[in-house]
Design a protein around this motif. Sequence first.
Motif, PDB file in Angstrom:
ATOM      1  N   THR A   1      -4.261 -18.452 -14.486  1.00 25.00           N
ATOM      2  CA  THR A   1      -2.581 -18.413 -13.977  1.00 25.00           C
ATOM      3  C   THR A   1      -2.176 -17.101 -13.876  1.00 25.00           C
ATOM      4  O   THR A   1      -1.521 -16.659 -12.897  1.00 25.00           O
ATOM      5  N   SER A   2      -2.776 -16.127 -14.759  1.00 27.95           N
ATOM      6  CA  SER A   2      -2.437 -14.656 -14.414  1.00 27.95           C
ATOM      7  C   SER A   2      -2.973 -14.097 -13.182  1.00 27.95           C
ATOM      8  O   SER A   2      -2.249 -13.387 -12.407  1.00 27.95           O
ATOM      9  N   TRP A   3      -4.131 -14.550 -12.709  1.00 29.43           N
ATOM     10  CA  TRP A   3      -4.567 -14.119 -11.114  1.00 29.43           C
ATOM     11  C   TRP A   3      -3.838 -14.878 -10.417  1.00 29.43           C
ATOM     12  O   TRP A   3      -3.664 -14.372  -9.233  1.00 29.43           O
ATOM     13  N   LEU A   4      -3.364 -16.023 -10.419  1.00 37.55           N
ATOM     14  CA  LEU A   4      -2.516 -16.632  -9.627  1.00 37.55           C
ATOM     15  C   LEU A   4      -1.309 -16.027  -9.402  1.00 37.55           C
ATOM     16  O   LEU A   4      -0.754 -15.688  -8.129  1.00 37.55           O
ATOM     17  N   LEU A   5      -0.645 -15.582 -10.377  1.00 43.62           N
ATOM     18  CA  LEU A   5       0.481 -14.517 -10.286  1.00 43.62           C
ATOM     19  C   LEU A   5       0.357 -13.327  -9.438  1.00 43.62           C
ATOM     20  O   LEU A   5       0.991 -12.985  -8.659  1.00 43.62           O
ATOM     21  N   VAL A   6      -0.676 -12.478  -9.811  1.00 43.94           N
ATOM     22  CA  VAL A   6      -1.354 -11.666  -8.928  1.00 43.94           C
ATOM     23  C   VAL A   6      -1.424 -11.896  -7.496  1.00 43.94           C
ATOM     24  O   VAL A   6      -1.087 -11.415  -6.604  1.00 43.94           O
ATOM     25  N   ALA A   7      -2.065 -13.115  -6.998  1.00 46.25           N
ATOM     26  CA  ALA A   7      -2.269 -13.491  -5.754  1.00 46.25           C
ATOM     27  C   ALA A   7      -0.956 -13.659  -5.103  1.00 46.25           C
ATOM     28  O   ALA A   7      -0.713 -13.488  -3.961  1.00 46.25           O
ATOM     29  N   GLU A   8       0.162 -14.396  -5.890  1.00 47.90           N
ATOM     30  CA  GLU A   8       1.309 -14.637  -5.248  1.00 47.90           C
ATOM     31  C   GLU A   8       2.173 -13.373  -4.779  1.00 47.90           C
ATOM     32  O   GLU A   8       2.818 -13.207  -3.867  1.00 47.90           O
ATOM     33  N   ILE A   9       1.928 -12.369  -5.692  1.00 49.39           N
ATOM     34  CA  ILE A   9       2.611 -11.181  -5.520  1.00 49.39           C
ATOM     35  C   ILE A   9       2.045 -10.413  -4.221  1.00 49.39           C
ATOM     36  O   ILE A   9       2.914 -10.003  -3.487  1.00 49.39           O
ATOM     37  N   CYS A  10       0.675 -10.712  -4.226  1.00 49.44           N
ATOM     38  CA  CYS A  10       0.048 -10.279  -2.952  1.00 49.44           C
ATOM     39  C   CYS A  10       0.596 -11.053  -1.764  1.00 49.44           C
ATOM     40  O   CYS A  10       0.946 -10.316  -0.639  1.00 49.44           O
ATOM     41  N   ILE A  11       0.786 -12.165  -1.627  1.00 49.74           N
ATOM     42  CA  ILE A  11       1.238 -12.972  -0.669  1.00 49.74           C
ATOM     43  C   ILE A  11       2.858 -12.287  -0.281  1.00 49.74           C
ATOM     44  O   ILE A  11       2.940 -12.209   0.953  1.00 49.74           O
ATOM     45  N   LEU A  12       3.659 -12.180  -1.253  1.00 52.42           N
ATOM     46  CA  LEU A  12       5.077 -11.312  -1.165  1.00 52.42           C
ATOM     47  C   LEU A  12       4.752 -10.071  -0.112  1.00 52.42           C
ATOM     48  O   LEU A  12       5.326  -9.917   0.732  1.00 52.42           O
ATOM     49  N   PHE A  13       3.677  -9.357  -0.794  1.00 50.33           N
ATOM     50  CA  PHE A  13       3.528  -8.100   0.005  1.00 50.33           C
ATOM     51  C   PHE A  13       3.106  -7.997   1.505  1.00 50.33           C
ATOM     52  O   PHE A  13       3.649  -7.718   2.336  1.00 50.33           O
ATOM     53  N   ALA A  14       2.087  -9.276   1.752  1.00 52.55           N
ATOM     54  CA  ALA A  14       1.704  -9.467   2.879  1.00 52.55           C
ATOM     55  C   ALA A  14       2.890  -9.776   3.672  1.00 52.55           C
ATOM     56  O   ALA A  14       2.926  -9.543   4.972  1.00 52.55           O
ATOM     57  N   THR A  15       3.696 -10.955   3.468  1.00 53.02           N
ATOM     58  CA  THR A  15       4.715 -11.573   4.210  1.00 53.02           C
ATOM     59  C   THR A  15       5.589 -10.345   4.358  1.00 53.02           C
ATOM     60  O   THR A  15       6.258 -10.543   5.630  1.00 53.02           O
ATOM     61  N   GLU A  16       6.108  -9.493   3.698  1.00 51.12           N
ATOM     62  CA  GLU A  16       7.017  -8.404   3.929  1.00 51.12           C
ATOM     63  C   GLU A  16       6.226  -7.239   4.966  1.00 51.12           C
ATOM     64  O   GLU A  16       7.123  -7.126   6.118  1.00 51.12           O
ATOM     65  N   CYS A  17       4.867  -7.352   5.029  1.00 55.44           N
ATOM     66  CA  CYS A  17       4.236  -6.444   5.862  1.00 55.44           C
ATOM     67  C   CYS A  17       4.438  -6.780   7.441  1.00 55.44           C
ATOM     68  O   CYS A  17       4.346  -6.453   8.318  1.00 55.44           O
ATOM     69  N   PHE A  18       3.857  -8.373   7.421  1.00 54.82           N
ATOM     70  CA  PHE A  18       3.624  -8.931   8.635  1.00 54.82           C
ATOM     71  C   PHE A  18       4.908  -9.842   9.475  1.00 54.82           C
ATOM     72  O   PHE A  18       4.962 -10.062  10.426  1.00 54.82           O
ATOM     73  N   ALA A  19       5.762 -10.233   8.491  1.00 52.82           N
ATOM     74  CA  ALA A  19       7.020 -10.927   8.840  1.00 52.82           C
ATOM     75  C   ALA A  19       8.311 -10.352   9.058  1.00 52.82           C
ATOM     76  O   ALA A  19       9.140 -11.134   9.093  1.00 52.82           O
ATOM     77  N   THR A  20       8.366  -9.247   8.603  1.00 48.75           N
ATOM     78  CA  THR A  20       9.776  -8.258   8.489  1.00 48.75           C
ATOM     79  C   THR A  20       9.817  -7.471   9.594  1.00 48.75           C
ATOM     80  O   THR A  20       8.743  -6.592   9.769  1.00 48.75           O
ATOM     81  N   LYS A  21      10.785  -7.397  10.288  1.00 47.93           N
ATOM     82  CA  LYS A  21      11.159  -6.210  11.232  1.00 47.93           C
ATOM     83  C   LYS A  21      11.853  -5.044  10.812  1.00 47.93           C
ATOM     84  O   LYS A  21      11.633  -4.063  11.230  1.00 47.93           O
ATOM     85  N   SER A  22      12.776  -5.357   9.777  1.00 53.69           N
ATOM     86  CA  SER A  22      13.620  -4.256   9.088  1.00 53.69           C
ATOM     87  C   SER A  22      13.332  -3.888   7.558  1.00 53.69           C
ATOM     88  O   SER A  22      13.248  -4.918   6.884  1.00 53.69           O
ATOM     89  N   PHE A  23      13.134  -2.803   7.180  1.00 48.19           N
ATOM     90  CA  PHE A  23      12.418  -2.622   5.981  1.00 48.19           C
ATOM     91  C   PHE A  23      13.499  -1.735   4.920  1.00 48.19           C
ATOM     92  O   PHE A  23      13.217  -1.141   4.028  1.00 48.19           O
ATOM     93  N   GLU A  24      14.821  -1.674   5.386  1.00 46.46           N
ATOM     94  CA  GLU A  24      15.667  -0.927   4.397  1.00 46.46           C
ATOM     95  C   GLU A  24      15.823  -1.679   3.111  1.00 46.46           C
ATOM     96  O   GLU A  24      16.041  -0.823   2.016  1.00 46.46           O
ATOM     97  N   ASN A  25      15.659  -2.828   2.991  1.00 43.53           N
ATOM     98  CA  ASN A  25      15.981  -3.504   1.632  1.00 43.53           C
ATOM     99  C   ASN A  25      14.511  -4.142   1.111  1.00 43.53           C
ATOM    100  O   ASN A  25      14.450  -4.790   0.125  1.00 43.53           O
ATOM    101  N   SER A  26      13.314  -3.555   1.447  1.00 40.74           N
ATOM    102  CA  SER A  26      12.228  -4.135   1.183  1.00 40.74           C
ATOM    103  C   SER A  26      11.971  -4.037  -0.306  1.00 40.74           C
ATOM    104  O   SER A  26      11.201  -4.857  -1.064  1.00 40.74           O
ATOM    105  N   ILE A  27      12.204  -2.971  -0.813  1.00 40.97           N
ATOM    106  CA  ILE A  27      11.763  -2.566  -2.294  1.00 40.97           C
ATOM    107  C   ILE A  27      12.749  -3.490  -3.120  1.00 40.97           C
ATOM    108  O   ILE A  27      12.188  -4.308  -4.199  1.00 40.97           O
ATOM    109  N   THR A  28      14.139  -3.606  -2.868  1.00 48.72           N
ATOM    110  CA  THR A  28      14.902  -4.558  -3.558  1.00 48.72           C
ATOM    111  C   THR A  28      14.321  -5.806  -3.503  1.00 48.72           C
ATOM    112  O   THR A  28      14.245  -6.891  -4.196  1.00 48.72           O
TER     113      THR A  28
END
Length: 279
Positions: A87-114
Amino acid sequence: MNKLCKRLLVFFLGLPLVLGLVFLNYANHLVLNFVIVVFSVLAASEFYNFAPKNTDLFNKYFLYILVALLPLSAYLFNCIGLDINLTSWLLVAEICILFATECFATKSFENSITKISFSVLLLFYCGYLLTFLVKLTTLPNSTYFLILFFILVFMCDSGAWFFGMLFGKSTRGFIPASPNKSLVGFIGGIITSIACGILLNLIFPEIFGSEYWKIIIISFLTAVVSIVGDLTESVFKRSAEIKDSGTLIPGRGGVLDSIDSIILATPIYYTLIHFFYFI
């Protein structure tokens, strides 16, 4: 019905209900694990409202699915014989999914860190930490260790409330996160937990052994961390300028208001039990 009556009603109905779920040890505590998954999602739905106002967030249902997968996968991994620590590895995978989603599905990045930071915290707090409660269901004599855990946490909260209400008025206001809570209440809660731990050790010596110092350390640290868990959620609510996380549970507020102590205490309790009894 005033708040006091509601709180007493929840305690006298809630604790037996939880212990009843623990005793339903069918298919590796199937019912309890189902409740854990449901509560993780409900907690995530309340935590989602803690986000800074006017902040662009990931789709909430997308996050709820990621949260539910963490305790659900822990249960399924155990059932099919895989290492539950995956499950620890699954958490890491889910975090990577969030990163990828932000990279490929977002057009404006002003609030990306938050946006990413808040979402990772939501996954960790509402999902991953509760996988340790699932891990407790996999231990030998799991029913007894679960009973001890829930009694320690519930009685710490009840003891803190009781002693704080009767004797703690002069010691309130010392903790900015929750000014209405008192130092006397915290001490009373810790002592109540230790007393309950010793009592259960007396009743079930064949499970917890004859070395009482172990149960005293476990009870003390579990109580302390459960108090920190309660205060942590108070910090989140103050940051979000919210009084209660929700209204689902009478006399308590929302789901997070009711399981905040459990969320933080579970990994500490599991670690202590594993260290003292299974190494």
